[in-house]
Design a protein around this motif. Structure first.
Motif, PDB file in Angstrom:
ATOM      1  N   SER A  16       0.891  -1.231  -0.132  1.00  0.00           N
ATOM      2  CA  SER A  16       0.095   0.012   0.030  1.00  0.00           C
ATOM      3  C   SER A  16       0.868   1.081  -0.025  1.00  0.00           C
ATOM      4  N   PRO A  17       0.509   2.275  -0.845  1.00  0.00           N
ATOM      5  CA  PRO A  17       1.534   3.241  -0.830  1.00  0.00           C
ATOM      6  C   PRO A  17       1.477   4.020   0.464  1.00  0.00           C
ATOM      7  N   ASP A  18       0.830   4.120   1.264  1.00  0.00           N
ATOM      8  CA  ASP A  18       1.002   4.510   2.894  1.00  0.00           C
ATOM      9  C   ASP A  18       2.034   3.810   3.631  1.00  0.00           C
ATOM     10  N   ARG A  19       2.339   2.669   3.153  1.00  0.00           N
ATOM     11  CA  ARG A  19       3.416   1.713   3.875  1.00  0.00           C
ATOM     12  C   ARG A  19       4.840   1.457   2.976  1.00  0.00           C
ATOM     13  N   GLN A  20       4.747   2.207   1.938  1.00  0.00           N
ATOM     14  CA  GLN A  20       6.259   1.922   1.032  1.00  0.00           C
ATOM     15  C   GLN A  20       7.116   2.133   1.837  1.00  0.00           C
ATOM     16  N   GLU A  21       7.429   3.386   2.530  1.00  0.00           N
ATOM     17  CA  GLU A  21       8.385   4.002   3.262  1.00  0.00           C
ATOM     18  C   GLU A  21       8.967   3.103   4.387  1.00  0.00           C
ATOM     19  N   GLU A  22       7.643   2.683   5.026  1.00  0.00           N
ATOM     20  CA  GLU A  22       7.851   1.652   6.226  1.00  0.00           C
ATOM     21  C   GLU A  22       8.626   0.417   5.828  1.00  0.00           C
ATOM     22  N   LEU A  23       8.086  -0.111   4.824  1.00  0.00           N
ATOM     23  CA  LEU A  23       8.575  -1.402   4.209  1.00  0.00           C
ATOM     24  C   LEU A  23      10.376  -1.133   3.830  1.00  0.00           C
ATOM     25  N   ILE A  24      10.545   0.013   3.254  1.00  0.00           N
ATOM     26  CA  ILE A  24      12.023   0.194   2.743  1.00  0.00           C
ATOM     27  C   ILE A  24      12.928   0.349   4.045  1.00  0.00           C
ATOM     28  N   GLU A  25      12.365   1.171   4.941  1.00  0.00           N
ATOM     29  CA  GLU A  25      13.081   1.051   6.266  1.00  0.00           C
ATOM     30  C   GLU A  25      13.281  -0.074   7.039  1.00  0.00           C
ATOM     31  N   LEU A  26      12.275  -1.158   6.958  1.00  0.00           N
ATOM     32  CA  LEU A  26      12.490  -2.396   7.403  1.00  0.00           C
ATOM     33  C   LEU A  26      13.438  -3.184   6.852  1.00  0.00           C
ATOM     34  N   LEU A  27      13.206  -2.966   5.242  1.00  0.00           N
ATOM     35  CA  LEU A  27      14.346  -3.909   4.543  1.00  0.00           C
ATOM     36  C   LEU A  27      15.710  -3.361   4.834  1.00  0.00           C
ATOM     37  N   ALA A  28      15.969  -1.981   4.737  1.00  0.00           N
ATOM     38  CA  ALA A  28      17.311  -1.364   4.988  1.00  0.00           C
ATOM     39  C   ALA A  28      17.657  -1.986   6.393  1.00  0.00           C
ATOM     40  N   ARG A  29      17.083  -1.701   7.563  1.00  0.00           N
ATOM     41  CA  ARG A  29      17.406  -2.014   8.925  1.00  0.00           C
ATOM     42  C   ARG A  29      17.755  -3.519   8.949  1.00  0.00           C
TER      43      ARG A  29
ATOM     44  N   ASP B  54       4.803   5.199  -8.045  1.00  0.00           N
ATOM     45  CA  ASP B  54       3.297   5.283  -7.490  1.00  0.00           C
ATOM     46  C   ASP B  54       3.013   4.941  -6.174  1.00  0.00           C
ATOM     47  N   GLY B  55       4.221   4.433  -5.560  1.00  0.00           N
ATOM     48  CA  GLY B  55       4.238   4.021  -4.118  1.00  0.00           C
ATOM     49  C   GLY B  55       3.651   2.511  -3.954  1.00  0.00           C
ATOM     50  N   GLU B  56       3.239   1.715  -4.984  1.00  0.00           N
ATOM     51  CA  GLU B  56       2.935   0.429  -4.530  1.00  0.00           C
ATOM     52  C   GLU B  56       3.808  -0.703  -5.077  1.00  0.00           C
ATOM     53  N   ARG B  57       5.128  -0.420  -5.299  1.00  0.00           N
ATOM     54  CA  ARG B  57       5.927  -1.662  -5.362  1.00  0.00           C
ATOM     55  C   ARG B  57       7.284  -1.115  -4.704  1.00  0.00           C
TER      56      ARG B  57
ATOM     57  N   ALA C 247       3.746  -6.012   3.214  1.00  0.00           N
ATOM     58  CA  ALA C 247       3.565  -6.191   1.735  1.00  0.00           C
ATOM     59  C   ALA C 247       2.123  -7.197   1.487  1.00  0.00           C
ATOM     60  N   SER C 248       1.553  -6.644   0.479  1.00  0.00           N
ATOM     61  CA  SER C 248       0.366  -7.855   0.363  1.00  0.00           C
ATOM     62  C   SER C 248       0.775  -8.882  -0.775  1.00  0.00           C
ATOM     63  N   ASP C 249       2.110  -8.876  -1.320  1.00  0.00           N
ATOM     64  CA  ASP C 249       2.372  -9.898  -2.163  1.00  0.00           C
ATOM     65  C   ASP C 249       4.056  -9.595  -2.220  1.00  0.00           C
ATOM     66  N   VAL C 250       4.758 -10.926  -2.111  1.00  0.00           N
ATOM     67  CA  VAL C 250       5.930 -10.722  -2.339  1.00  0.00           C
ATOM     68  C   VAL C 250       6.495 -11.763  -3.342  1.00  0.00           C
ATOM     69  N   GLN C 251       7.495 -11.490  -4.148  1.00  0.00           N
ATOM     70  CA  GLN C 251       7.672 -12.385  -5.308  1.00  0.00           C
ATOM     71  C   GLN C 251       9.199 -12.477  -5.501  1.00  0.00           C
ATOM     72  N   PRO C 252       9.916 -13.250  -4.645  1.00  0.00           N
ATOM     73  CA  PRO C 252      11.429 -13.578  -4.921  1.00  0.00           C
ATOM     74  C   PRO C 252      11.713 -14.394  -5.959  1.00  0.00           C
ATOM     75  N   ARG C 253      12.809 -13.976  -6.814  1.00  0.00           N
ATOM     76  CA  ARG C 253      13.234 -14.787  -7.730  1.00  0.00           C
ATOM     77  C   ARG C 253      14.731 -14.702  -7.647  1.00  0.00           C
ATOM     78  N   LEU C 254      15.396 -15.650  -7.974  1.00  0.00           N
ATOM     79  CA  LEU C 254      16.969 -15.704  -8.245  1.00  0.00           C
ATOM     80  C   LEU C 254      17.056 -15.519  -9.929  1.00  0.00           C
ATOM     81  N   PHE C 255      18.293 -14.918 -10.157  1.00  0.00           N
ATOM     82  CA  PHE C 255      18.539 -14.573 -11.659  1.00  0.00           C
ATOM     83  C   PHE C 255      20.077 -14.562 -11.900  1.00  0.00           C
TER      84      PHE C 255
END
Length: 110
Positions: free
Chosen positions: A23-36, A58-61, A94-102
């Motif tokens: 959700s766009p209102d939680r994008q920054e929260e997710l980035i802060e969590l991932l960085a931490r 758009d704040g959605e990804r 996140a409402s959806d998480v799609q990890p893939r190795l490349f």
């Protein structure tokens, strides 16, 4: 200290591209969590090379572009209880998480 990430087809690494839908209102929260999580846990795991986080306008990804020395190192991180805590927290934001190795197959610098 500034570190420049260089994408290189000759370096055999496991590249994780993880796309989070948020959700766009939680994008920054997710980035802060991932960085931490990266600073506290991920970068101290054997085989960690780098991690980068990208926020869609758009704040959605949120896209996590990370590299590990090998797929085995990446899989070992997944089994680490400390790492699992962070990944579970991110999955709750996140409402959806799609990890893939490349593998990097083509690079086109400036």
């Amino acid at each position: 200290m500034t570190v420049t990430v260089q994408v290189d087809t000759t370096r055999l690494v496991a590249t994780l591209i993880n796309v989070f839908t948020v959700s766009p209102d939680r994008q920054e929260e997710l980035i802060e969590l991932l960085a931490r999580a990266t600073e506290e846990t991920m970068k101290h795991q054997p085989g960690f090379v780098c991690a980068n986080f990208h926020a869609s306008l758009d704040g959605e990804r949120v896209v996590n572009y990370a590299q590990w020395e090998s797929e085995e190192h990446y899989r070992a991180m997944l089994d680490n209880p400390e790492a699992r805590v962070h990944m579970d927290q991110a999955a709750k934001i996140a409402s959806d998480v799609q990890p893939r190795l490349f593998s990097v197959v083509s690079v086109h610098p400036e």
